[in-house]
Design a protein around this motif. Sequence first.
Motif, mmCIF file in Angstrom:
data_model
loop_
_atom_site.group_PDB
_atom_site.id
_atom_site.type_symbol
_atom_site.label_atom_id
_atom_site.label_comp_id
_atom_site.label_asym_id
_atom_site.label_seq_id
_atom_site.Cartn_x
_atom_site.Cartn_y
_atom_site.Cartn_z
ATOM 1 N N GLU A 191 0.934 -1.186 -0.280
ATOM 2 C CA GLU A 191 -0.140 0.325 0.018
ATOM 3 C C GLU A 191 0.954 1.182 -0.098
ATOM 4 N N PRO A 192 1.371 2.319 -0.874
ATOM 5 C CA PRO A 192 1.850 3.146 -1.400
ATOM 6 C C PRO A 192 1.065 4.018 0.180
ATOM 7 N N ALA A 193 2.363 4.897 0.573
ATOM 8 C CA ALA A 193 1.941 6.381 1.494
ATOM 9 C C ALA A 193 1.512 7.478 0.226
ATOM 10 N N GLY A 194 1.375 7.768 1.070
ATOM 11 C CA GLY A 194 0.357 9.562 0.341
ATOM 12 C C GLY A 194 2.388 9.961 0.670
ATOM 13 N N PRO A 195 2.196 10.855 -0.240
ATOM 14 C CA PRO A 195 3.724 12.089 -0.119
ATOM 15 C C PRO A 195 3.194 13.048 1.215
ATOM 16 N N GLY A 196 4.427 13.062 0.975
ATOM 17 C CA GLY A 196 4.168 14.159 2.928
ATOM 18 C C GLY A 196 5.057 15.399 2.119
ATOM 19 N N PRO A 197 5.184 15.945 3.256
ATOM 20 C CA PRO A 197 6.017 17.655 3.022
ATOM 21 C C PRO A 197 7.143 17.699 1.926
ATOM 22 N N GLY A 198 6.936 18.091 0.587
ATOM 23 C CA GLY A 198 8.188 17.512 -0.043
ATOM 24 C C GLY A 198 8.820 16.694 -0.431
ATOM 25 N N GLU A 199 7.784 15.439 -0.769
ATOM 26 C CA GLU A 199 7.689 14.342 -1.594
ATOM 27 C C GLU A 199 6.778 14.098 -2.849
ATOM 28 N N VAL A 200 7.271 13.238 -3.785
ATOM 29 C CA VAL A 200 6.260 12.868 -4.599
ATOM 30 C C VAL A 200 5.846 11.671 -4.701
ATOM 31 N N LEU A 201 4.670 10.832 -5.067
ATOM 32 C CA LEU A 201 4.501 9.645 -5.240
ATOM 33 C C LEU A 201 4.576 9.517 -6.730
ATOM 34 N N VAL A 202 5.004 9.353 -7.265
ATOM 35 C CA VAL A 202 5.756 8.522 -8.740
ATOM 36 C C VAL A 202 4.372 7.427 -9.518
ATOM 37 N N ARG A 203 4.211 7.138 -10.212
ATOM 38 C CA ARG A 203 3.235 6.198 -10.884
ATOM 39 C C ARG A 203 4.783 5.371 -11.894
ATOM 40 N N VAL A 204 5.886 5.015 -11.392
ATOM 41 C CA VAL A 204 7.048 4.370 -12.703
ATOM 42 C C VAL A 204 6.447 3.788 -13.712
ATOM 43 N N ARG A 205 6.872 4.216 -14.635
ATOM 44 C CA ARG A 205 6.595 3.615 -15.806
ATOM 45 C C ARG A 205 8.527 2.681 -16.292
ATOM 46 N N ALA A 206 9.027 3.158 -15.610
ATOM 47 C CA ALA A 206 10.398 2.715 -16.030
ATOM 48 C C ALA A 206 11.266 2.361 -14.436
ATOM 49 N N ALA A 207 12.467 2.345 -15.026
ATOM 50 C CA ALA A 207 13.346 1.245 -13.191
ATOM 51 C C ALA A 207 14.782 0.869 -13.648
ATOM 52 N N ALA A 208 15.594 1.546 -13.205
ATOM 53 C CA ALA A 208 16.919 0.552 -13.998
ATOM 54 C C ALA A 208 17.913 -0.163 -12.564
ATOM 55 N N ALA A 209 18.729 -1.252 -12.896
ATOM 56 C CA ALA A 209 19.599 -1.349 -11.858
ATOM 57 C C ALA A 209 20.953 -0.974 -12.177
#
Length: 310
Positions: free
Chosen positions: A21-39
């Motif tokens: 369950e993703p947490a909501g963004p706190g102060p100074g944070e952003v919640l991003v729907r990931v499209r790609a991630a790199a190792a």
Amino acid sequence: MRRIQYHQYGGPDVMRLEDFEPAGPGPGEVLVRVRAAAANPMDWGIRGGAMKMVTGRKFPRALGHDFAGVVEAVGAGVTRLAVGDEVLGGASIKASGAFAEMVLAAEKGVVKKPAELSFEEAAAIPTVGLSAFQALTKKGELRPGHAVFINGCLGGVGRAAAQLALARGASVGGSCRATAMQDARDLGIDPTVAFGFDPEPLGGRFDIVLDTAHTLSDRAAKRLLKPGGRIVGLHPTPATLAKAALPGPYRVLVAQVSTEDLEEVARAAGRGVLRVPIARTVPLTEAIEALTELERDGTPKGGKLVVTTG
């Protein structure tokens, strides 16, 4: 939502693709729907417990740092980014979580994605691009006309550093595997030598010696250097940090989150100046197998492993 996480520090076998369950963004944070991630190698280093003093012992822990996606929500005080923005960036070392359908990150570590880049291309940039940029500009004090030698010039950071240095008006030489020397020359790296080279023919030619492979001896690095030049290492250990604290040419990079620097790197990628090759792309459902193969066997070679969420 799903993400790759683990319930204890350990090897590849501790990774699980699980619901969270993703947490909501706190102060100074952003919640991003990931499209790609790199190792990155640091991902399995962290999972193995190499940074327990920072990451702590609260489980489950998420995995992955570099990502690109679309802003889903913003916290209080966020001013540069808005819902719907296409972005690239990095999750914090402590929280991680890029190998997921959603990731929470500090705004300062996230910037807008250039329209010219795909999400896969953008996800490959943050760690290697930022490390290369800060090593050259912050520690190496790169200037137009400088000569730069990169030990490991075809690795992730080495390749990025070569491209960024050339774009800033420097000349670049470097070392790599003997079988890959033509690839280095095609990037504009000249002179190019094989690992284990004799530094004498190149003695005193370089303003900056960047050791991305951590295989260059002090004697060889100093022989390559011009008077007043700088040797930059990328592996901050107690020994290298102690060496950097002494008078002399040696410096070691401890990469810092910097919005300004990440924006500079993203712009370079958008202009086509910086390109990080992608060797393999897999969906999130196949990522654990691919990450295990990369960690254990070093494959795929020649570029990034990128995980997509479809």
